[in-house]
Design an enzyme around this catalytic site. Structure first.
Site, PDB file in Angstrom:
ATOM      1  N   TYR A   2       0.786  -1.047   0.074  1.00  0.00           N
ATOM      2  CA  TYR A   2       0.035   0.015  -0.056  1.00  0.00           C
ATOM      3  C   TYR A   2       0.998   1.363   0.026  1.00  0.00           C
ATOM      4  O   TYR A   2       1.797   1.380   0.890  1.00  0.00           O
ATOM      5  CB  TYR A   2      -0.921   0.034   1.202  1.00  0.00           C
ATOM      6  N   TYR A  15      -5.549   5.052  -7.536  1.00  0.00           N
ATOM      7  CA  TYR A  15      -5.967   5.048  -6.026  1.00  0.00           C
ATOM      8  C   TYR A  15      -7.415   4.671  -5.842  1.00  0.00           C
ATOM      9  O   TYR A  15      -8.488   5.477  -5.923  1.00  0.00           O
ATOM     10  CB  TYR A  15      -5.734   6.273  -5.204  1.00  0.00           C
TER      11      TYR A  15
END
Length: 394
Positions: free
Chosen positions: A296, A346
């Site tokens: 991440y 994203y």
């Protein structure tokens, strides 16, 4: 049942284009991604009996609306997982538990958002959602100018520089590497937009020491995946990818969407190290057994933190690890091979799961040769989640 290991598989993945202006509702985006995932799996909508979705800043694509628009006859299991960028792998965990214990047969996991043209996660657009959860903690942040996640990660980056000698150039190399992968991925939001270290240093400082390219994209789009059991997958067209482990973890210190610094003795410690221990234990593997990783990367220092938390290098060594090219296409552990949050799009990390599936199916645009295991992580240092995927059962 003590583990979901090899008791659940991902059999379908789907996505919309990633853009800055979708021109469609979050519901429409979700339906498009889900339809593609079902087609990839070889399933009809009326076979779906489970839905799992992200909770933060997603108001237009509830389970009820998705079920109605897909014409699902019966949803026997539904779940909504909250908490910023921390929940991406937890979504897979919920779906895996549901099919492994027989609560549902085919579970669709989805994340949809107009993160650029609509409500932007992690900005002032969503603060009203967080304030209702724990308004008292805002009193410790906002008077000092902490009004965005970038400011919190900037403080962590500055501390990492002080403690371990991490440099701006090393952060820049993370951004450049992500763009290298995205330039190979026609579906990436920043496809065909190259980035050099010179470009990186020419970009504006947003929250010192973080520059524009240290930060993830703002994206409109949706992704979906379909989870079932290995036995049911045998009758489907989608090549199954096995769920080897899913873990969730939280540190005892106070944490939240914007107050990741409050109550913590060391801002360079995170829940990632706890999730790492759990996910490796359940999968029965070690960092050396991971062939490719999707970490991440909401900000470049977050990726640095996770390289250490998940055991790819020692504490404080991530900068040198990046310098030596280990996360690059020819490195020892290629990281975020579709471009990640920094360059692909994203979608709060759920797109990392899709790239993990592509790697283990052998269909990635930056394919790692003979990849059999993939680690996927969620947002850290907040309460976090992680998963290990495998190409074979065993």
């Amino acid at each position: 049942m003590n583990s979901v290991k090899d008791r659940a598989v991902i059999v379908g993945i789907g996505r919309t284009e990633f853009s800055s202006r979708s021109g469609r509702s979050e519901l429409r985006l979700a339906l498009e991604a889900i339809t593609e995932a079902l087609d990839d799996a070889g399933l009809e909508p009326d076979q779906v009996d489970g839905l799992v979705r992200y909770g933060v800043a997603q108001t237009g694509a509830s389970e009820a609306l998705v079920a109605h628009n897909l014409g699902l006859p019966l949803v026997r299991f539904w779940s909504c997982v909250d908490f910023g960028g921390s929940a991406s792998c937890a979504l897979l965990g919920q779906a895996s538990l549901a099919v492994a214990c027989g609560r549902a047969n085919y579970v669709v996991v989805y994340r949809t958002l107009n993160g650029r043209s609509g409500i932007r996660p992690g900005t002032g657009d969503t603060y009203h959602l967080y304030r209702n959860q724990d308004p008292s903690y805002e009193n410790f942040l906002m008077p000092h100018g902490f009004t965005a996640p970038s400011q919190l990660y900037a403080m962590m980056a500055r501390r990492r520089m002080h403690e371990y000698g991490m440099t701006n150039e090393q952060l820049g190399k993370v951004a450049v590497t992500a763009r290298t992968y995205a330039n190979r991925n026609p579906n990436a939001q920043l496809y065909n937009k190259t980035l050099t270290l010179e470009d990186y240093f020419a970009s504006p400082v947003i929250s010192s020491p973080l520059r524009k390219f240290d930060m993830c994209l703002q994206t409109d789009g949706a992704v979906a995946l379909v989870v079932t059991t290995p036995e049911r997958a045998a009758d489907l067209k989608g090549k199954p990818v096995y769920v080897k482990a899913v873990a969730q973890a939280s540190m005892p210190e106070i944490q939240g969407p914007r107050h990741s610094l409050i109550g913590r003795k060391n801002i360079l410690e995170s829940s990632g190290r706890l999730a790492a221990a759990e996910v490796y234990r359940e999968a029965g593997v070690a960092p050396k057994d991971i062939d490719v990783a999707q970490l991440y990367d909401c900000f470049t220092p977050a990726l640095m933190q996770q390289l250490e938390d998940y055991g790819f290098c020692g504490k404080g060594e991530a900068g040198g690890f990046v310098d030596d090219g280990h996360i690059s296409p020819n490195g020892s552990i290629p990281v975020n091979t579709a471009g990640g949050n920094l360059a692909e799009g994203y979608i709060q990390g759920v797109n990392h799961l899709l790239e993990g599936v592509r790697q283990l199916r052998g269909t990635s645009t930056s394919q790692v040769a003979n990849a059999e295991t993939c680690l996927v992580t969620a947002g850290s240092p907040m309460p976090t989640s992680a998963a290990i995927l495998g190409s074979v059962r065993g």
